[in-house]
Design an enzyme around this catalytic site. Structure first.
Site, PDB file in Angstrom:
ATOM      1  CE  LYS A 171      -1.596   3.126   2.389  1.00 22.05           C
ATOM      2  NZ  LYS A 171      -1.560   4.617   1.796  1.00 22.05           N
ATOM      3  CB  THR A 226       6.094   8.181  16.694  1.00 21.29           C
ATOM      4  OG1 THR A 226       8.039   7.876  15.995  1.00 21.29           O
ATOM      5  CG2 THR A 226       6.219   7.040  17.821  1.00 21.29           C
ATOM      6  CB  VAL A 228       0.858   6.947  11.676  1.00 18.00           C
ATOM      7  CG1 VAL A 228       0.098   5.439  10.728  1.00 18.00           C
ATOM      8  CG2 VAL A 228      -0.796   8.125  11.263  1.00 18.00           C
ATOM      9  CD  GLU A 246      12.501   3.243   9.202  1.00 17.91           C
ATOM     10  OE1 GLU A 246      12.631   4.110   9.959  1.00 17.91           O
ATOM     11  OE2 GLU A 246      12.636   3.358   8.200  1.00 17.91           O
ATOM     12  CB  CYS A 280      13.118   8.347  10.054  1.00 14.64           C
ATOM     13  SG  CYS A 280      13.943   7.322   8.392  1.00 14.64           S
ATOM     14  CD  GLU A 373      10.917  12.279  11.794  1.00 10.35           C
ATOM     15  OE1 GLU A 373       9.884  12.178  12.445  1.00 10.35           O
ATOM     16  OE2 GLU A 373      11.616  12.069  11.274  1.00 10.35           O
TER      17      GLU A 373
END
Length: 480
Positions: A171, A226, A228, A246, A280, A373
């Site tokens: 997806k 993070t 989700v 990840e 990331c 972030e």
């Protein structure tokens, strides 16, 4: 790796069909494609197809699976330019980066193909018999890929899962489905069985949620924010479903006074401006030893301002636009208009989701820009006193994905590498990702590892079989 919730970033359009997504070029804001959005019923049908295809695939000789994956790799290799051009248009990546990404898909397929015949179990010494282990495929694996590196990260989960004998349903992110759809076509052209590798574009809360919740999906591999990731992990708990996550990062770039400062300063911009900071692993916290702080900042300024920003199709471009208007607003929220930016680069005006390279001097370690972030071309610089102070600052975050250490002292490099709580560290380098080495995070940066020699094992169950070799005490009729 994305920091946005996976909701479509649509422009208002009265005639826009609810079951399709408009794909925008982030450099021009033009609509370049319209892609159907997968419904929950279509997800269920895809899982049924995958389940059938997986049985046949797992029954093939390992060498035959490997050969088909190598053919898939060769098909990707023959379409590098086409895939790269798609990535430039849908993700705004500079063409040089996009070519690397398509090549990374090829390399991952080749590397994983080599593992299909090397998925060895063990023979374990036990009394009274023979004990062996087998690595057996899980079944159907769902890979939910992000928009920031659409091709490579899709392949990180897909290639080893296929090599280990699983079917894969991918997806892609709503904003970047085009390369994934093309890869699915290439897989069929290369001879992979129908239904084995399917791509279902659509919305995270619809198609993504349906995949995560489907009882026929054995494992979910998710790369994204993070927030989700936590939702997906909670949904997987209901079915005790395997999961690899990840998630985000706020990685430190630690520069000691004994480092080669010229080299460290020259390398720093790429570590947080590559992919416009939508990475990331971005080294978005630059920690500099106080005694060389001023000198490092002098060296950093020209390195940042000379980083070429512009048309992603131009091979000279090092940095393109952000992915969407929503992401640009998010990045802006970390840089107040009156923020005393220590260094600020240029960005094109007019259409496109552009944002200039920006370096902020932190007011303190708790500064919002120093702990959250940002996922844009913004770094924060903080001074530190000594090694212990550097480690304390580096670890003062909920994340633990990556980081860099610049020093000429080998002992210090090893000590600090062991002390920083992160999954991927590099010394006098910013390289975090190689397909032959494991990748993943500590703390809220994720669960599990991808890539490297053990990648296939993460897509298998270990089965233990004990075979008794005890001699029967009953005397057979032949011996009487």
């Amino acid at each position: 790796m994305s920091n946005e919730h996976p909701h479509p970033d649509h422009h208002p359009n009265e005639h826009h069909h609810p079951h399709e997504h408009r794909i925008l070029n982030p450099a021009t804001e033009e609509v370049i494609a319209t892609v159907p959005a997968t419904t929950p019923d279509e997800v269920a049908a895809a899982v049924a197809r995958a389940t059938g295809a997986q049985r046949g695939w797992a029954a093939l000789a390992p060498a035959d699976r490997a050969r088909l994956l190598r053919r898939f790799a060769a098909a990707v290799d023959g379409h590098i330019e086409e895939l790269a051009a798609l990535e430039v248009r849908e993700a705004g990546h500079p063409i040089g980066n996009a070519r690397w990404e398509a090549g990374n898909v090829r390399d991952l397929l080749d590397y994983a193909a080599g593992g299909a015949e090397r998925l060895s179990g063990a023979q374990i010494p036990v009394a009274g018999g023979l004990n062996v282990t087998f690595h057996e495929p899980l079944g159907v694996v769902a890979v939910i890929a992000p928009w920031n590196f659409p091709m490579p990260i899709a392949a990180w989960g897909t290639a080893p899962a296929l090599a280990a004998g699983n079917a894969v349903i991918l997806k892609p992110a709503e904003t970047t489905p085009l390369t994934a759809l093309r890869l699915a076509e290439l897989a069929l052209e290369a001879g992979l069985p129908e239904g084995l590798f399917q791509v279902l574009p659509g919305a995270g809360p619809v198609a993504g949620a349906a995949l995560v919740e489907h009882p026929g999906v054995a494992k979910v591999v998710f790369t994204g924010s993070t927030a989700v990731g936590k939702e997906i992990m909670a949904k997987c708990a209901a079915g005790v479903k395997r999961v690899t996550l990840e998630l985000g990062g706020k990685s430190p770039n630690i520069v000691f006074a004994d480092a080669d400062l010229e080299r460290a300063a020259a390398a720093a911009p790429g570590s947080f401006l590559d992919n416009t900071g939508q990475d990331c692993c971005a080294r978005s916290r630059i920690l500099v030893q106080a005694s060389v702080y001023d000198r490092f900042m002098e060296l950093l300024a020209p390195a940042v301002t000379s980083f070429a920003v512009g048309d992603p199709a131009d091979p000279a471009t090092a940095m393109g636009p952000l992915i969407s208007a929503a992401q640009r607003e998010r990045v802006r929220s970390y840089v107040p208009e009156d923020a005393p930016a220590a260094i600020r680069g240029e960005a094109p005006k007019g259409k496109g989701f552009w944002y200039p390279a920006t370096v902020l001097e932190a007011t303190g370690p708790g500064d919002r820009a120093a702990v959250e972030e940002i996922f844009g071309p913004v770094a924060v610089v903080l001074p530190f006193e000594d090694e212990a102070d550097a480690v304390r600052l580096a670890n003062a975050t909920d994340y633990g994905l990556s980081g860099s250490i610049w020093t000429r002292d080998v002992g210090r490099a090893v000590r600090v590498s062991r002390a920083v709580a992160a999954g991927n560290l590099s010394v006098n380098s910013h390289g975090s990702v190689r397909y032959a080495t494991p990748f993943g995070g500590y703390k809220q940066s994720g669960l599990g590892r991808e890539l490297g020699p053990d990648a296939l094992a993460a897509f298998t169950e270990t089965k233990n079989v004990f075979i008794s070799t005890e001699i029967s005490t009953e005397i057979s009729t032949e011996e009487q």
